[in-house]
Design a protein around this motif. Structure first.
Motif, PDB file in Angstrom:
ATOM      1  N   SER A   1       4.457  19.587  19.929  1.00  0.00           N
ATOM      2  CA  SER A   1       3.479  20.348  19.162  1.00  0.00           C
ATOM      3  C   SER A   1       4.047  20.696  17.789  1.00  0.00           C
ATOM      4  O   SER A   1       5.266  20.662  17.570  1.00  0.00           O
ATOM      5  N   ARG A   2       3.160  21.042  16.878  1.00  0.00           N
ATOM      6  CA  ARG A   2       3.584  21.449  15.540  1.00  0.00           C
ATOM      7  C   ARG A   2       4.567  22.633  15.616  1.00  0.00           C
ATOM      8  O   ARG A   2       5.586  22.647  14.935  1.00  0.00           O
ATOM      9  N   GLU A   3       4.245  23.618  16.436  1.00  0.00           N
ATOM     10  CA  GLU A   3       5.101  24.801  16.527  1.00  0.00           C
ATOM     11  C   GLU A   3       6.466  24.450  17.107  1.00  0.00           C
ATOM     12  O   GLU A   3       7.497  24.927  16.616  1.00  0.00           O
ATOM     13  N   ASP A   4       6.498  23.602  18.117  1.00  0.00           N
ATOM     14  CA  ASP A   4       7.783  23.178  18.677  1.00  0.00           C
ATOM     15  C   ASP A   4       8.606  22.415  17.644  1.00  0.00           C
ATOM     16  O   ASP A   4       9.824  22.585  17.564  1.00  0.00           O
ATOM     17  N   PHE A   5       7.929  21.570  16.864  1.00  0.00           N
ATOM     18  CA  PHE A   5       8.634  20.808  15.825  1.00  0.00           C
ATOM     19  C   PHE A   5       9.175  21.741  14.752  1.00  0.00           C
ATOM     20  O   PHE A   5      10.320  21.599  14.307  1.00  0.00           O
ATOM     21  N   ARG A   6       8.367  22.728  14.351  1.00  0.00           N
ATOM     22  CA  ARG A   6       8.805  23.695  13.345  1.00  0.00           C
ATOM     23  C   ARG A   6      10.065  24.438  13.820  1.00  0.00           C
ATOM     24  O   ARG A   6      11.026  24.600  13.057  1.00  0.00           O
TER      25      ARG A   6
ATOM     26  N   GLY B   1      11.143  20.545   0.839  1.00  0.00           N
ATOM     27  CA  GLY B   1      10.841  20.033   2.166  1.00  0.00           C
ATOM     28  C   GLY B   1       9.956  20.991   2.950  1.00  0.00           C
ATOM     29  O   GLY B   1       9.897  22.183   2.667  1.00  0.00           O
ATOM     30  N   SER B   2       9.285  20.457   3.962  1.00  0.00           N
ATOM     31  CA  SER B   2       8.387  21.260   4.780  1.00  0.00           C
ATOM     32  C   SER B   2       8.225  20.596   6.139  1.00  0.00           C
ATOM     33  O   SER B   2       7.793  19.437   6.211  1.00  0.00           O
ATOM     34  N   SER B   3       8.559  21.319   7.204  1.00  0.00           N
ATOM     35  CA  SER B   3       8.386  20.747   8.534  1.00  0.00           C
ATOM     36  C   SER B   3       6.905  20.541   8.845  1.00  0.00           C
ATOM     37  O   SER B   3       6.533  19.562   9.506  1.00  0.00           O
ATOM     38  N   ASP B   4       6.053  21.433   8.371  1.00  0.00           N
ATOM     39  CA  ASP B   4       4.613  21.262   8.587  1.00  0.00           C
ATOM     40  C   ASP B   4       4.104  20.003   7.900  1.00  0.00           C
ATOM     41  O   ASP B   4       3.325  19.233   8.478  1.00  0.00           O
ATOM     42  N   ALA B   5       4.535  19.798   6.657  1.00  0.00           N
ATOM     43  CA  ALA B   5       4.092  18.608   5.927  1.00  0.00           C
ATOM     44  C   ALA B   5       4.611  17.338   6.579  1.00  0.00           C
ATOM     45  O   ALA B   5       3.890  16.334   6.686  1.00  0.00           O
ATOM     46  N   LEU B   6       5.869  17.350   7.042  1.00  0.00           N
ATOM     47  CA  LEU B   6       6.420  16.162   7.677  1.00  0.00           C
ATOM     48  C   LEU B   6       5.687  15.860   8.982  1.00  0.00           C
ATOM     49  O   LEU B   6       5.369  14.701   9.274  1.00  0.00           O
ATOM     50  N   TYR B   7       5.397  16.888   9.749  1.00  0.00           N
ATOM     51  CA  TYR B   7       4.651  16.709  11.000  1.00  0.00           C
ATOM     52  C   TYR B   7       3.297  16.049  10.719  1.00  0.00           C
ATOM     53  O   TYR B   7       2.902  15.098  11.406  1.00  0.00           O
ATOM     54  N   ASP B   8       2.605  16.530   9.690  1.00  0.00           N
ATOM     55  CA  ASP B   8       1.303  15.942   9.327  1.00  0.00           C
ATOM     56  C   ASP B   8       1.460  14.505   8.842  1.00  0.00           C
ATOM     57  O   ASP B   8       0.636  13.636   9.169  1.00  0.00           O
TER      58      ASP B   8
ATOM     59  N   ARG C   1       0.841  -1.194   0.000  1.00  0.00           N
ATOM     60  CA  ARG C   1       0.000   0.000   0.000  1.00  0.00           C
ATOM     61  C   ARG C   1       0.879   1.247   0.000  1.00  0.00           C
ATOM     62  O   ARG C   1       1.847   1.349   0.763  1.00  0.00           O
ATOM     63  N   VAL C   2       0.548   2.195  -0.853  1.00  0.00           N
ATOM     64  CA  VAL C   2       1.349   3.404  -1.037  1.00  0.00           C
ATOM     65  C   VAL C   2       0.771   4.539  -0.188  1.00  0.00           C
ATOM     66  O   VAL C   2      -0.420   4.858  -0.286  1.00  0.00           O
ATOM     67  N   LEU C   3       1.619   5.137   0.647  1.00  0.00           N
ATOM     68  CA  LEU C   3       1.225   6.268   1.494  1.00  0.00           C
ATOM     69  C   LEU C   3       2.058   7.484   1.118  1.00  0.00           C
ATOM     70  O   LEU C   3       3.291   7.440   1.215  1.00  0.00           O
ATOM     71  N   HIS C   4       1.413   8.552   0.688  1.00  0.00           N
ATOM     72  CA  HIS C   4       2.134   9.792   0.417  1.00  0.00           C
ATOM     73  C   HIS C   4       2.471  10.442   1.754  1.00  0.00           C
ATOM     74  O   HIS C   4       1.578  10.808   2.522  1.00  0.00           O
ATOM     75  N   THR C   5       3.761  10.564   2.039  1.00  0.00           N
ATOM     76  CA  THR C   5       4.204  11.117   3.328  1.00  0.00           C
ATOM     77  C   THR C   5       5.232  12.228   3.076  1.00  0.00           C
ATOM     78  O   THR C   5       6.414  12.081   3.353  1.00  0.00           O
ATOM     79  N   PRO C   6       4.784  13.363   2.526  1.00  0.00           N
ATOM     80  CA  PRO C   6       5.698  14.457   2.205  1.00  0.00           C
ATOM     81  C   PRO C   6       6.257  15.136   3.458  1.00  0.00           C
ATOM     82  O   PRO C   6       5.746  14.951   4.564  1.00  0.00           O
ATOM     83  N   GLY C   7       7.288  15.921   3.226  1.00  0.00           N
ATOM     84  CA  GLY C   7       7.912  16.669   4.305  1.00  0.00           C
ATOM     85  C   GLY C   7       9.410  16.706   4.143  1.00  0.00           C
ATOM     86  O   GLY C   7      10.024  17.759   4.079  1.00  0.00           O
ATOM     87  N   HIS C   8      10.035  15.519   4.058  1.00  0.00           N
ATOM     88  CA  HIS C   8      11.460  15.473   3.717  1.00  0.00           C
ATOM     89  C   HIS C   8      11.640  15.967   2.291  1.00  0.00           C
ATOM     90  O   HIS C   8      12.489  16.803   2.005  1.00  0.00           O
TER      91      HIS C   8
END
Length: 233
Positions: A198-203, A148-155, A109-116
């Motif tokens: 939290s998202r903000e801490d991760f960012r 890349g996107s830290s928000d996308a990776l967090y999600d 099964r393919v999962l789109h997991t963007p961020g990196h």
């Protein structure tokens, strides 16, 4: 049922390559192969009497060149890649929710997991998830280049990967600390970058890493977008 993959390691780039086998069939799948390990991987396939059906990439890597194109030419396998990574020569351009099949009844099964990277994919097979650089053991991939996107990776991690059953085994594309495998449950509770953050801490955390540019990025990314083959080949 958990069926373990064959896990191989490249010490130069700290890259894991995986071979998946299909019970009752000689068909196999390889994930994230490395160019200078081509002969090693072919010997594994020959030794085990396996016929390569698919070559999968989790993304267009920046730290090594893939052997996908040469493996495809030598074995007759099809290349399957994330549709958002610009790897045009691959036969199969994958999107979120796609299902790849090999052997008699094996499904990936393919999962789109963007961020990196914007196109990064993870692959779920028999209680195992191959997370590329999205989720590492006690860490995650960087988010400061290749769209890349830290928000996308967090999600991707908290919304998709951490939603998998806790006993799902996590097999990353890289490890730098001598580790080999984890579980979703362990990463949810203990991952140093993502657990209970939290998202903000991760960012903020990701923005303060100040990592050096990968040495091979200017060579590896264009090569990997051509399945590791010279352009024009």
């Amino acid at each position: 049922m958990n069926l373990n993959p064959i896990q191989l390691f490249d010490t130069e780039s700290s890259t894991f390559t995986y071979i998946l086998t299909a019970p009752g069939s000689n068909q196999a799948v390889i994930i994230d192969p490395v160019d200078h390990q081509l002969e090693r991987d072919l010997r594994h396939l020959e030794r085990l009497g396996l016929q390569l059906a698919l070559v999968l990439e989790t993304h267009a890597h920046a730290d090594h060149v893939t052997s996908a194109g040469r493996l495809r030419a030598l074995t007759g396998a099809q290349a399957a890649v994330p549709s958002g990574c610009g790897i045009a020569p691959a036969e199969l351009q994958l999107n979120d929710g796609d299902v790849l099949r090999f052997g008699y009844a094996e499904e990936i099964r393919v999962l789109h997991t963007p961020g990196h990277t914007a196109g990064s994919m993870s692959y779920l097979w028999r209680g195992n998830v191959f997370t590329g650089d999205t989720l590492l053991i006690d860490g995650c991939g960087r988010t400061d280049f290749q769209s890349g996107s830290s928000d996308a990776l967090y999600d991707s991690v908290t919304g998709k990967l951490f939603a998998l059953p806790d006993d799902t085994r996590v097999w990353p594309a890289h490890d730098y600390k001598g580790q080999a495998v984890s579980t979703i449950g362990w990463e949810k509770r203990h991952n140093a970058r993502l657990a209970n953050r939290s998202r903000e801490d991760f960012r903020i955390l990701m923005s303060e890493l100040k990592l050096a540019k990968p040495k091979l990025i200017d060579i590896a990314v264009p090569a990997n977008q051509n399945l590791g083959l010279p352009h024009g080949a």
